[in-house]
Motif scaffolding. Sequence first.
Motif, PDB file in Angstrom:
ATOM      1  N   VAL A  70       6.263   0.168  19.534  1.00 26.71           N
ATOM      2  CA  VAL A  70       5.303   0.231  18.347  1.00 26.71           C
ATOM      3  C   VAL A  70       4.441  -1.159  18.718  1.00 26.71           C
ATOM      4  CG1 VAL A  70       5.100   0.399  16.105  1.00 26.71           C
ATOM      5  CG2 VAL A  70       6.953   1.341  16.917  1.00 26.71           C
ATOM      6  N   ARG A  71       3.298  -0.977  18.667  1.00 21.74           N
ATOM      7  CA  ARG A  71       2.471  -2.323  18.885  1.00 21.74           C
ATOM      8  C   ARG A  71       1.588  -2.576  17.736  1.00 21.74           C
ATOM      9  NH1 ARG A  71       3.791  -5.061  23.319  1.00 21.74           N
ATOM     10  NH2 ARG A  71       2.404  -6.380  22.083  1.00 21.74           N
ATOM     11  N   THR A  72       1.494  -1.914  16.485  1.00 20.01           N
ATOM     12  CA  THR A  72       0.540  -2.008  15.560  1.00 20.01           C
ATOM     13  C   THR A  72       1.081  -1.233  14.434  1.00 20.01           C
ATOM     14  OG1 THR A  72      -1.643  -2.443  14.604  1.00 20.01           O
ATOM     15  CG2 THR A  72      -1.128  -0.514  16.250  1.00 20.01           C
ATOM     16  N   ILE A  73       0.910  -1.575  13.159  1.00 17.46           N
ATOM     17  CA  ILE A  73       1.128  -0.669  11.984  1.00 17.46           C
ATOM     18  C   ILE A  73       0.217  -1.270  10.972  1.00 17.46           C
ATOM     19  CG2 ILE A  73       3.610  -0.055  12.250  1.00 17.46           C
ATOM     20  CD1 ILE A  73       4.183  -2.522  10.436  1.00 17.46           C
ATOM     21  N   ALA A  74      -0.326  -0.241  10.004  1.00 21.14           N
ATOM     22  CA  ALA A  74      -1.165  -0.647   8.963  1.00 21.14           C
ATOM     23  C   ALA A  74      -0.629   0.212   7.770  1.00 21.14           C
ATOM     24  CB  ALA A  74      -2.643  -0.293   9.147  1.00 21.14           C
ATOM     25  N   LEU A  75      -0.691  -0.246   6.435  1.00 24.04           N
ATOM     26  CA  LEU A  75      -0.403   0.331   5.322  1.00 24.04           C
ATOM     27  C   LEU A  75      -1.689   1.098   4.641  1.00 24.04           C
ATOM     28  CD1 LEU A  75       2.048   0.701   3.287  1.00 24.04           C
ATOM     29  CD2 LEU A  75       1.101  -1.463   2.041  1.00 24.04           C
ATOM     30  N   SER A  76      -1.601   2.147   4.131  1.00 23.03           N
ATOM     31  CA  SER A  76      -2.528   2.754   3.539  1.00 23.03           C
ATOM     32  C   SER A  76      -2.720   2.280   2.337  1.00 23.03           C
ATOM     33  CB  SER A  76      -2.067   4.585   3.055  1.00 23.03           C
ATOM     34  OG  SER A  76      -0.844   4.665   2.415  1.00 23.03           O
ATOM     35  N   PRO A  77      -4.112   2.317   1.745  1.00 20.06           N
ATOM     36  CA  PRO A  77      -4.374   1.776   0.308  1.00 20.06           C
ATOM     37  C   PRO A  77      -3.609   2.149  -0.605  1.00 20.06           C
ATOM     38  CG  PRO A  77      -6.445   2.326   1.428  1.00 20.06           C
ATOM     39  CD  PRO A  77      -5.160   2.897   2.586  1.00 20.06           C
ATOM     40  N   ASP A  78      -3.190   3.364  -0.790  1.00 21.60           N
ATOM     41  CA  ASP A  78      -2.251   3.867  -1.864  1.00 21.60           C
ATOM     42  C   ASP A  78      -0.788   3.438  -1.714  1.00 21.60           C
ATOM     43  OD1 ASP A  78      -1.162   5.468  -0.018  1.00 21.60           O
ATOM     44  OD2 ASP A  78      -2.032   7.004  -1.092  1.00 21.60           O
ATOM     45  N   GLY A  79      -0.483   2.645  -0.371  1.00 22.38           N
ATOM     46  CA  GLY A  79       0.845   2.328  -0.441  1.00 22.38           C
ATOM     47  C   GLY A  79       1.910   3.235  -0.028  1.00 22.38           C
ATOM     48  N   MET A  80       1.470   4.500   0.011  1.00 25.81           N
ATOM     49  CA  MET A  80       2.316   5.586   0.577  1.00 25.81           C
ATOM     50  C   MET A  80       2.693   5.949   1.877  1.00 25.81           C
ATOM     51  SD  MET A  80       3.204   6.285  -2.665  1.00 25.81           S
ATOM     52  CE  MET A  80       4.148   7.552  -2.501  1.00 25.81           C
ATOM     53  N   LYS A  81       1.701   5.552   2.842  1.00 20.17           N
ATOM     54  CA  LYS A  81       1.945   5.879   4.154  1.00 20.17           C
ATOM     55  C   LYS A  81       1.647   4.759   5.095  1.00 20.17           C
ATOM     56  CE  LYS A  81      -1.233   8.987   3.262  1.00 20.17           C
ATOM     57  NZ  LYS A  81      -1.222   9.152   2.067  1.00 20.17           N
ATOM     58  N   VAL A  82       2.121   4.878   6.321  1.00 20.34           N
ATOM     59  CA  VAL A  82       1.960   3.887   7.251  1.00 20.34           C
ATOM     60  C   VAL A  82       1.278   4.417   8.495  1.00 20.34           C
ATOM     61  CG1 VAL A  82       3.033   2.054   8.977  1.00 20.34           C
ATOM     62  CG2 VAL A  82       3.484   1.792   6.473  1.00 20.34           C
ATOM     63  N   VAL A  83       0.537   3.867   9.433  1.00 19.08           N
ATOM     64  CA  VAL A  83      -0.210   4.438  10.551  1.00 19.08           C
ATOM     65  C   VAL A  83       0.574   3.660  11.678  1.00 19.08           C
ATOM     66  CG1 VAL A  83      -2.545   3.407  10.363  1.00 19.08           C
ATOM     67  CG2 VAL A  83      -2.118   5.701  11.767  1.00 19.08           C
ATOM     68  N   SER A  84       0.974   4.082  12.636  1.00 18.36           N
ATOM     69  CA  SER A  84       1.306   3.263  13.622  1.00 18.36           C
ATOM     70  C   SER A  84       0.603   3.594  15.265  1.00 18.36           C
ATOM     71  CB  SER A  84       2.795   3.050  14.068  1.00 18.36           C
ATOM     72  OG  SER A  84       3.409   4.254  14.445  1.00 18.36           O
ATOM     73  N   GLY A  85       0.633   2.529  16.187  1.00 17.45           N
ATOM     74  CA  GLY A  85       0.146   2.977  17.552  1.00 17.45           C
ATOM     75  C   GLY A  85       1.232   2.278  18.661  1.00 17.45           C
ATOM     76  N   GLY A  86       1.212   2.519  19.835  1.00 14.45           N
ATOM     77  CA  GLY A  86       1.505   1.897  20.631  1.00 14.45           C
ATOM     78  C   GLY A  86       2.372   2.868  21.566  1.00 14.45           C
ATOM     79  N   SER A  87       2.556   4.227  21.243  1.00  8.90           N
ATOM     80  CA  SER A  87       3.064   5.432  22.497  1.00  8.90           C
ATOM     81  C   SER A  87       2.185   5.173  23.641  1.00  8.90           C
ATOM     82  CB  SER A  87       3.161   6.473  21.714  1.00  8.90           C
ATOM     83  OG  SER A  87       3.819   6.629  20.484  1.00  8.90           O
ATOM     84  N   VAL A  88       2.866   5.626  24.621  1.00  4.23           N
ATOM     85  CA  VAL A  88       2.316   5.660  26.197  1.00  4.23           C
ATOM     86  C   VAL A  88       1.363   6.802  26.253  1.00  4.23           C
ATOM     87  CG1 VAL A  88       3.994   4.123  27.276  1.00  4.23           C
ATOM     88  CG2 VAL A  88       4.217   6.638  27.026  1.00  4.23           C
ATOM     89  N   ASP A  89       1.635   7.854  25.218  1.00  2.00           N
ATOM     90  CA  ASP A  89       0.765   8.817  25.334  1.00  2.00           C
ATOM     91  C   ASP A  89      -0.536   8.893  24.493  1.00  2.00           C
ATOM     92  OD1 ASP A  89       1.894   9.188  22.742  1.00  2.00           O
ATOM     93  OD2 ASP A  89       2.698  10.998  23.120  1.00  2.00           O
ATOM     94  N   GLY A  90      -0.592   7.762  23.959  1.00  2.00           N
ATOM     95  CA  GLY A  90      -1.909   7.481  23.391  1.00  2.00           C
ATOM     96  C   GLY A  90      -1.843   7.800  21.776  1.00  2.00           C
ATOM     97  N   ALA A  91      -0.573   8.326  21.179  1.00  2.00           N
ATOM     98  CA  ALA A  91      -0.635   9.135  19.830  1.00  2.00           C
ATOM     99  C   ALA A  91      -0.742   8.003  18.841  1.00  2.00           C
ATOM    100  CB  ALA A  91       0.684   9.774  19.897  1.00  2.00           C
ATOM    101  N   VAL A  92      -1.330   8.495  17.688  1.00  2.00           N
ATOM    102  CA  VAL A  92      -1.525   7.811  16.348  1.00  2.00           C
ATOM    103  C   VAL A  92      -0.610   8.439  15.481  1.00  2.00           C
ATOM    104  CG1 VAL A  92      -2.758   6.846  14.751  1.00  2.00           C
ATOM    105  CG2 VAL A  92      -3.878   6.849  16.805  1.00  2.00           C
ATOM    106  N   LYS A  93       0.472   7.726  15.099  1.00  2.00           N
ATOM    107  CA  LYS A  93       1.694   8.403  14.032  1.00  2.00           C
ATOM    108  C   LYS A  93       1.245   7.987  12.751  1.00  2.00           C
ATOM    109  CE  LYS A  93       4.784   8.324  17.936  1.00  2.00           C
ATOM    110  NZ  LYS A  93       6.105   8.106  18.614  1.00  2.00           N
ATOM    111  N   LEU A  94       1.374   8.740  11.449  1.00  2.00           N
ATOM    112  CA  LEU A  94       1.435   8.725  10.485  1.00  2.00           C
ATOM    113  C   LEU A  94       2.866   8.966   9.698  1.00  2.00           C
ATOM    114  CD1 LEU A  94      -0.620   8.109   8.037  1.00  2.00           C
ATOM    115  CD2 LEU A  94      -0.520  10.588   7.800  1.00  2.00           C
ATOM    116  N   TRP A  95       3.352   7.696   9.110  1.00  2.00           N
ATOM    117  CA  TRP A  95       4.708   7.765   8.598  1.00  2.00           C
ATOM    118  C   TRP A  95       4.677   7.920   7.116  1.00  2.00           C
ATOM    119  CZ3 TRP A  95       8.976   6.648  12.089  1.00  2.00           C
ATOM    120  CH2 TRP A  95       8.622   6.232  13.521  1.00  2.00           C
ATOM    121  N   ASP A  96       5.733   8.412   6.438  1.00  2.00           N
ATOM    122  CA  ASP A  96       5.866   8.506   5.178  1.00  2.00           C
ATOM    123  C   ASP A  96       6.960   7.529   4.650  1.00  2.00           C
ATOM    124  OD1 ASP A  96       7.693   9.403   2.679  1.00  2.00           O
ATOM    125  OD2 ASP A  96       5.827  10.401   2.452  1.00  2.00           O
TER     126      ASP A  96
END
Length: 431
Positions: A70-96
Amino acid sequence: MSSSIIGIQEASNMTLCQKFEGHTGWVTGAIHLPDGQRMLTCSSDGSLRVWNLKSGKQIGDDWRDGDSEVRTIALSPDGMKVVSGGSVDGAVKLWDIDTGKVIAKWMGHTKAVWSVCWSRDGQRMVSGSYDGTARQWDVENGETILGPIETGHEHVEAVVYSPDISMFATGGGTFSVSDTEHPVKIWDAKTSELVATLNGHTDWVFCLAWTPDGKTLISGSVDSSIRTWNTTTWTQLAVLDGHNNAVYGIAISPNGRILASASYDNTARLWNLNNGQSISSPFHHANFVNRVSFSADGKLLATGCDNHNAYTWDISAIVRDAGLNDLPLDQHDESMLSAEGTQRPVTPVCQTIDRVSTGVPQGSTQKSSSAAQIQSSSQPHLAVSTSTAPPVVASTTPNINPHAKIKSIGCWTRLWHSICCTSPEYTDGHH
């Protein structure tokens, strides 16, 4: 001597609050959660972890989805979700945040994503990838709504929205030995048209930040410099001089007056954005410092280090002594507001631990700071033209202090960066 702070040196007005141990790879991100009691980190070991700020203990299990780093994370403005990047397949992942589980994967990039940024309204997200492109995503349905944008960077290392979401900036670089310019580029967030090209950095641009008032864009580079740019004229304002190796991460305090920077010279620094001067001694670490972030009240600084650890520092005395704590949070800075539109509560969580000075790590000798006075713009935001006029190329003769200069970091960093980052599999997991 406490083993928990080996390799850390602090000045008299710095307080090392806590050390967070557990990751087995480089700590590549650290963000404060809205309750003011927890922090979230990510790592090249493939995990995200939640920590108790006061005790330094991990809360719950690792968050994992596959084996990719996992190379990067960012918190959503409402503080409920986090988005991340770094997967070799290029996926952007949204976490609860509540469950620590992936709730969506956005596919489109063909190589790992190394930078992500939420729009202030939480409806869009922009990503930058090692495939050389940037994409803008619709958060609700996960579809690409702009892009892929061929940025001209071989790798996109940094992306950031303007506060009014009308533009976003990208930074990166190329591996050509003859390429002496590594520009920051500004894009129209509705049309993907190139708005401006900002020349000045002489090596890869690793990080970007936009001040809350929208008047200034800030960039950090492998050339060891931090540069500030006027977003009305797209001219360079200042060079913040102090680091002697690559600047890998930057963050702006909630009141918009202080910049924190993280560097491969094993230090983090604080800067007064009113005059471009360093406001404290460096925060020394045992290895490369990858990321910095402020707490919601601006009194706590988090750092992520290549020694697999994260740290928090009480900077309230530094901020007070510099006279930079007298401005309230901008009422329009929604990024620091809760979903209900009120300022997120912050409770002091710093629990001082035993500390000892272990000496300055090799190569991290403090240098005198020489920077230009940052000029003010009379316009709070830049109105982006939708005309077909050619994009602006910033002047290479910046209006800066004649004593401000860029220091070379030597050929080894460029060579090392080339070797470690060109593999499409990123099997080494480093920068």
